[in-house]
Design an enzyme around this catalytic site. Structure first.
Site, PDB file in Angstrom:
ATOM      1  CB  SER A 197      -0.724  -0.569   1.040  1.00 50.42           C
ATOM      2  OG  SER A 197      -2.352   1.131   0.811  1.00 50.42           O
TER       3      SER A 197
ATOM      4  CG  ASP B  27      -5.784  -2.998  -3.869  1.00 55.42           C
ATOM      5  OD1 ASP B  27      -6.717  -2.694  -3.563  1.00 55.42           O
ATOM      6  OD2 ASP B  27      -5.216  -2.606  -3.487  1.00 55.42           O
TER       7      ASP B  27
ATOM      8  CG  HIS C 218      -5.182  -2.799   0.194  1.00 53.97           C
ATOM      9  ND1 HIS C 218      -4.858  -1.802  -1.485  1.00 53.97           N
ATOM     10  CD2 HIS C 218      -4.897  -1.952   1.425  1.00 53.97           C
ATOM     11  CE1 HIS C 218      -3.822  -1.338  -0.536  1.00 53.97           C
ATOM     12  NE2 HIS C 218      -4.302  -1.647   0.705  1.00 53.97           N
TER      13      HIS C 218
END
Length: 704
Positions: free
Chosen positions: A553, A647, A679
């Site tokens: 991320s 995601d 994710h």
């Protein structure tokens, strides 16, 4: 004829036996994965039981908890219920089914209620006899029982209806997979928004929920409650007299939802159906309301600013008669979560991110005095209270979720361990030592950096090391336990881990947390470099020429950014601080990201706004100038890119673009793509592939 009947009977018995064996096979139990030479591997990690929910009996004598085990061959897991004495001791397994049980709630001292498939089930814990309390074809996501036992409020979903002008286009096309949208928020995090959660009130009579009389509290409203993607039963609560339901809701859809974090606390009158907003005017997140025991006050978690999802979570208390609100954390520079009132309503207990760990704090409602209950190298992830007794789900970098006990009068204690379901495995493992170090940043501030040692540490040897880059960006590097970024798995693979709490993480005051927004390539990146250099200079067992970096991320973004600034570094061979990179679901191209993501409030706050306005706005211009794709020309280090199709925060094209860039630059690179993950990487076999790839990639460039 008799022979035929006998044959048929035997066949029937065989089929029944086969069916029984098949059903038994589907019930997933504790796997047996050997621990070899004390090494903690991904396989051993996945053999551990995962506790997630727990509830204390009304008299405080027993605790029920959920425990999930995984069958790697079947590529799935199963959750069952266990009951143990509140003082610790041997646990009794309450359920053994192929379906998972969840959301345990005590109805009375002997009766437990929980969800299974499309049912709410009641069980007498003494004889384990079950009966069905409620059924719903759309299923349940959780429920709560009223204090008087005469009703319950459950979470289910309603379908999102297409506008009439769009619906007519689908006439006769029941097999089409096409999606037509005319607004934002048509997908969120990891799901297409085809349904939204609502909460329903249902009367209970003679142990049965009267589902024919169930009422949708938000009937006719296209808003979600609880809020996706994280909200659950903590986002609503009954008043002590069972006549009012307080709930969390962001009453926005589409474009407005995508641009705002402004949720509110609503009070729903069960008798009249009237609803009122008690947090109107507070512009950020307001969530998770809890009534005082006398019913005269209500507390909740409150953020001040709209659009800033990482704003400090204040402890807001309101007098319901006067409407007066008081912030009990006004002079406390840390946020709160998981609020409970003490029995006398004089204090509230909450979890606080504090100096690198998650701890229990008590807040005095009258004096505003604040005191710390728990302290140690651990995270208290959640807790519940029974009188002055506190039962907590606690983790550290060295153990997964475990039940611990505290008392309201405790003063900075470690807690007493209660559950033992993973002890047999963990007792065989040599965990890498975890040390906290406070190091100086480039601007002279102190930064907590965790150093995790290799599991087979020998002070006469040198080892490769990995810099861990946290996501978020406003996520603390605490004593967390994860099945993706598990530091003890990395330690078990023979690595030192350097895990800094760089600029932008909570738990170190508001100023530290806010120094990242709009400056992704600034001090936070300098913090990563400072932590790496400190470890290389001060821990002689780290080989400074075998250091890699990894993250997901924002951590994935960090890897892409560091890859473009990994040159001309003094003190390292070839001027490269890092000799290998791994980026998971990271942001690569900010212009691309701005138009691909869904929660626009995040982009607008963190980057400054849309890129087409950058020439008019210095903050926006600076934000987009930190996009990693602008520095690909400087890439010079092997990089592994991982990304997942579902995601929707940072879509898969970001990873593909980064990998393609590395390939076009003729840089050694690898791309791992998951078409069915989000994710995170949640499916068991996908997780094992992720970990094996992770270890193989770094072993290739840091050990050979």
């Amino acid at each position: 004829m008799k022979k035929t009947l006998l044959t048929m009977a035997v066949a029937s018995l065989c089929l029944a036996a086969c069916s029984t064996k098949e059903a038994e096979k589907e019930v997933i139990g504790k796997p047996n994965v050997p621990v070899v030479d004390g090494r903690f591997t991904p396989e051993v990690m996945w053999s551990l039981g995962v506790m997630s929910e727990y509830a204390v009996s009304p008299d405080g004598s027993q605790v029920v908890y959920t425990l999930r085990y995984t069958d790697m061959e079947q590529n799935k897991n199963n959750t069952e219920l266990y009951l143990m004495p509140a003082k610790g001791g041997e646990a009794t397994r309450l359920t053994t089914t192929a379906a998972s049980e969840f959301s345990p709630v005590w109805y009375d001292q002997n009766t437990l209620m929980f969800c299974r498939d499309t049912q709410i089930v009641s069980m007498n814990v003494n004889d384990m006899k079950e009966s069905v309390v409620a059924e719903c074809s759309r299923g349940f996501e959780g429920f709560k029982v009223a204090p008087d036992g005469k009703s319950l409020v459950y979470i289910s979903t309603i379908p999102v209806e297409r506008p009439e002008n769009i619906e007519k286009l689908y006439a006769g096309l029941d097999k089409t997979t096409g999606r037509i949208n005319e607004n934002l928020m048509y997908r969120h995090w990891d799901n297409w928004v085809d349904e939204i959660p609502h909460i329903y009130y249902a009367p209970v009579e003679n142990g049965k929920a009267m589902m024919d009389k169930a009422k949708d509290i938000l009937e006719g409203e296209p808003f979600e409650t609880p809020m996706r993607p994280w909200g659950g039963t903590e986002q609503y609560n009954y008043s002590p007299d069972s006549k009012t339901i307080a709930y969390t809701c962001r009453k926005k859809t589409g474009y407005e939802y995508a641009h705002s974090t402004n949720s509110d606390i609503y009070l729903y009158n069960v008798e009249t159906g009237e609803t009122r907003n008690i947090s109107e005017g507070i512009m950020g997140y307001d969530q998770n309301p809890v009534f005082s025991h006398d019913g005269k006050m209500i507390a909740w978690e409150s953020m001040e600013r709209d659009g800033y999802e990482a704003d400090k979570l204040r402890l807001m208390v309101m007098d319901l008669a006067s409407g007066t609100k008081v912030d009990l954390t006004e002079n406390f520079d840390y946020g709160v979560s998981n609020i409970y009132w003490t029995n006398d309503d004089k204090e509230l207990v909450a979890v606080v991110m504090y100096q690198g760990t998650l701890e229990l704090f008590a807040f005095n409602r009258e004096t505003k005095a604040i005191r710390q209950i728990s302290a140690g190298q651990h995270d208290v992830n959640s807790f519940t209270m029974n009188g002055s007794n506190i039962f907590a789900s606690q983790v550290s970098m060295q153990y997964p979720a475990t039940l611990y006990a505290y008392n309201l009068s405790d003063d900075k204690v470690e807690g007493t361990k209660l559950s033992t379901f993973n002890d047999d495995v963990l007792s065989q493992v040599r965990m890498g030592k975890v040390e906290p170090h406070w190091i100086k940043t480039v601007d002279g501030k102190d930064m907590l950096t965790w150093i995790i040692y290799p599991y087979d540490y020998d002070s006469t040897k040198v080892y490769p090391a990995l810099l861990f880059c946290e996501g978020g960006p406003q996520s603390i590097v605490s004593q967390f336990w994860s099945t993706r970024w598990n530091f003890e798995v990395m330690s078990g693979a023979g690595y030192f881990i350097i895990a800094p709490n760089r600029r932008g993480v909570p738990g170190f005051g508001t100023e530290w947390c806010e120094e990242i927004s709009g400056d992704y390539g600034g001090l936070c990146m300098q913090d990563y470099m400072a932590a790496t250099d400190w470890a290389a200079d001060n821990i002689k067992q780290i080989d400074r020429e075998r250091i890699g970096a990894c993250g997901a991320s924002f951590g994935g973004y960090s890897i892409y950014w560091l890859a473009g600034h990994n040159h001309d570094v003094k003190g390292y061979n070839e001027g490269r601080r890092f000799k290998a990179f791994l980026a998971h679901n990271g942001m690569f191209n900010f212009e691309q990201q701005y138009l691909e993501t869904e929660e626009m409030w995040f982009e607008n706050w963190e980057i400054g706004g849309p890129y087409w306005e950058r020439e008019k706005n210095a903050k926006i211009k600076k934000g987009f100038s930190n996009s990693p794709h602008l520095f690909v020309g400087e890439w010079n280090t092997p990089i592994c890119v991982i990304h997942s199709e579902f995601d929707f925060r940072i879509v898969a094209s970001q990873g593909m673009a980064a990998y393609n860039a590395a390939q076009l630059r003729r840089i050694p690179s690898r791309y791992l793509y998951f078409p069915d993950e989000t994710h995170w990487v949640l499916k068991p076999q996908n997780s094992l592939l992720w970990h094996r790839n992770f270890i193989d990639w770094f072993d290739t460039y840091l050990k050979k």
